[in-house]
Structures are given as C-alpha cells and as structure tokens.
Scaffold this motif. Structure first.
Motif, short mmCIF file in Angstrom:
data_model
loop_
_atom_site.label_atom_id
_atom_site.label_comp_id
_atom_site.label_asym_id
_atom_site.label_seq_id
_atom_site.Cartn_x
_atom_site.Cartn_y
_atom_site.Cartn_z
N HIS A 92 30.37 -65.76 19.78
CA HIS A 92 29.94 -65.89 18.35
C HIS A 92 28.51 -66.07 18.42
O HIS A 92 27.97 -66.66 19.30
CB HIS A 92 30.42 -67.06 17.62
N LEU A 94 26.41 -67.45 16.94
CA LEU A 94 25.57 -68.76 16.71
C LEU A 94 26.02 -69.76 18.03
O LEU A 94 25.22 -70.90 18.02
CB LEU A 94 26.13 -69.28 15.32
N LYS A 97 22.86 -71.08 19.98
CA LYS A 97 22.06 -71.81 19.37
C LYS A 97 22.09 -73.22 18.95
O LYS A 97 23.23 -73.78 19.43
CB LYS A 97 21.70 -71.34 17.92
N ILE A 100 21.75 -75.77 14.49
CA ILE A 100 22.00 -74.63 13.46
C ILE A 100 21.79 -75.29 12.03
O ILE A 100 22.65 -76.04 11.75
CB ILE A 100 23.14 -74.02 13.71
N ASP A 104 23.00 -71.70 7.56
CA ASP A 104 23.31 -70.62 8.40
C ASP A 104 24.74 -70.29 8.17
O ASP A 104 25.31 -69.09 8.60
CB ASP A 104 22.77 -70.69 9.66
N LEU A 105 25.49 -70.96 7.89
CA LEU A 105 26.91 -70.77 7.82
C LEU A 105 27.31 -70.20 6.72
O LEU A 105 28.55 -69.58 6.11
CB LEU A 105 27.97 -72.17 7.54
N GLU A 108 29.86 -66.71 6.38
CA GLU A 108 30.25 -66.68 7.54
C GLU A 108 31.96 -66.61 7.10
O GLU A 108 32.37 -67.38 6.30
CB GLU A 108 30.24 -68.08 8.34
N LEU A 174 30.29 -75.42 17.63
CA LEU A 174 28.89 -74.85 17.11
C LEU A 174 28.02 -76.25 16.67
O LEU A 174 28.51 -77.05 16.26
CB LEU A 174 28.76 -73.89 15.84
N VAL A 176 25.90 -77.31 14.69
CA VAL A 176 25.60 -77.30 13.28
C VAL A 176 25.13 -78.43 12.79
O VAL A 176 25.49 -79.67 13.15
CB VAL A 176 26.62 -76.73 12.26
#
Ligand code: PGA
Length: 228
Positions: A92, A94, A97, A100, A104-105, A108, A174, A176
């Motif tokens: 993915h 992201l 990163k 996050i 940014d989601l 998605e 992720l 996040v």
C-alpha cells in the motif's frame, strides 16, 4: 455438590465471547478442560450487538467483550489490552510513511465489519470525530475474511491487533495518527447472577493465565511486519 466435595468439577460452562477473543480463548479452554475433564463447554463467538442480546436473555455464565454495555449491569474486570490498528497490504502507498495524518484516509477503499460490531463502532466514532470519510467497498462479518480481502487488494481496514497473531505476511500496520484505538478486553457476568463453581473457577483461571500474555508485538522492517 458431591462432585465438588470430591474436587472433580462437572457440569457446563457457558461462555459468550466477542470475535477477536477467538485468538486465545479456545486454547485456554483446552488447558482448562485438561484440568477439569468432567465439564462440557458451550462457546458462543459473536459480535458485540449479539452478545448484548445474549446478556439480556441471561444465556451465558461469563462474557468476554471489549465494549461494556450501558444498559446491562455487569461485574467486570479488564484483563488484557485490545488495541485497534489500521491494516493494509504491504505494498500500500501509505505503508512506508510514518505519522500519517488520519485525514489521509479520506476516500480510501475500506473493508468494514458488519453493523453491530464493536470494531466498526469504534472505528466509525474516531473517523467521525476527525471528519474522515472512507469509501466502504465491502462489508464483512469476519475478521479473517477481512484480512483475506485486504491481501486481495480490496482496501484497508481497522481491526484488533490480536487478529494479526496469525498474520499473513502480506499485511502491515499503517502508522496513522490517533491509532491504535486503545481498548481492553473485559470478562464479566450479570450482576446478581450466582456463578457456578465451574464459572468461578474459569474466571480465576482466565485472569491468571492471561496475566503475562500481552498484545502481539510487531516491528516493521521495511514494509514487513516481524513478530518480536
Ligand atoms: P466485534 O468486537 O466483533 O463486536 O467487532 C471485536 C473487538 O472488540 O475486538
């Protein structure tokens, strides 16, 4: 009664548990039954909403859940963390990163648990707080099926970190902001319920056996999750 005096416990243990406890409850039950071979077990694995209904009908001795009901009085004890994380396929965009921003989601592709799921409720609550709107492509009533769908490239999801204890190496967490959503597993029983000897014994056993268990711990090596 006579059986109790002899120290050989017999009877049925009725447990109602939420989906993500299946990563450790069945194993514990195996151990418990080795100690007490005379008992029968009824294990209902379901989501929070259905568990709530089982409580209203007084269908089980003990419940294991992560979101305590507001309208049912339970004697409960938190015994283990149950954090929710954002899970994606390793490739993915992201995945590389850090920190996050949750926004940014937005948009998605997302795989969502069914209505009545505590995971869904907690994820949506956080998204609403931050005005994040994911694009739900699929609703699935099973954590394992969601992991397969993520691996299949259908989108990302929010699931209990414990679901990764049998992780496929195609998935990653992720990083996040605002995640993980901190939650706990509670074990509880209806106030006023007279617990059977078996249920009391299992309650003690559960708390004792999970004391050092902890949450599956992963670190990222590139995009790979490694259990540490
Ligand atoms: P759910 O609960 O099955 O109701 O989503 C799972 C959890 O809270 O970990």
């Amino acid at each position: 009664k006579i059986a109790d005096l002899k120290g050989t416990k017999q009877g049925t243990l009725r447990l109602g548990v939420i989906t993500t406890t299946k990563y450790f409850v069945p194993r514990l039950l195996g151990e418990f039954c080795e100690h007490y071979p005379g008992i029968d077990i009824s294990l209902q694995v379901t989501n929070h909403q259905q568990l709530h209904q089982r409580m209203l009908n007084n269908e089980d001795d003990l419940y294991i859940l992560s979101q305590l009901p507001e309208d049912v009085e339970l004697h409960s004890e938190a015994f283990l963390e149950n954090p929710l994380v954002v899970i994606a396929r390793k490739d993915h965009p992201l995945a590389k990163k850090s920190r996050i921003p949750i926004t940014d989601l937005n948009g998605e592709p997302f795989i969502m648990r069914e209505t009545g799921s505590g995971t869904r409720h907690a994820a949506l609550k956080l998204f609403n707080q931050h005005k994040v709107s994911v694009k739900v492509r699929l609703e699935l009533g099973s954590n394992e099926a969601i992991k397969q769908a993520i691996a299949g490239g259908l989108g990302i999801s929010v699931l209990s970190k414990h679901t990764l204890s049998c992780a496929s190496n195609e998935l990653t967490i992720l990083d996040v902001d605002h995640f993980p959503i901190e939650r706990w597993w509670y074990v509880g029983y209806l106030s006023g319920k007279q617990l059977s000897v078996i249920a009391r014994t299992f309650l003690q056993f559960l708390i004792e056996e999970t004391k050092d268990m902890g949450v599956p711990n992963f670190s990222r090596n590139g995009n790979n999750l490694i259990a540490v």
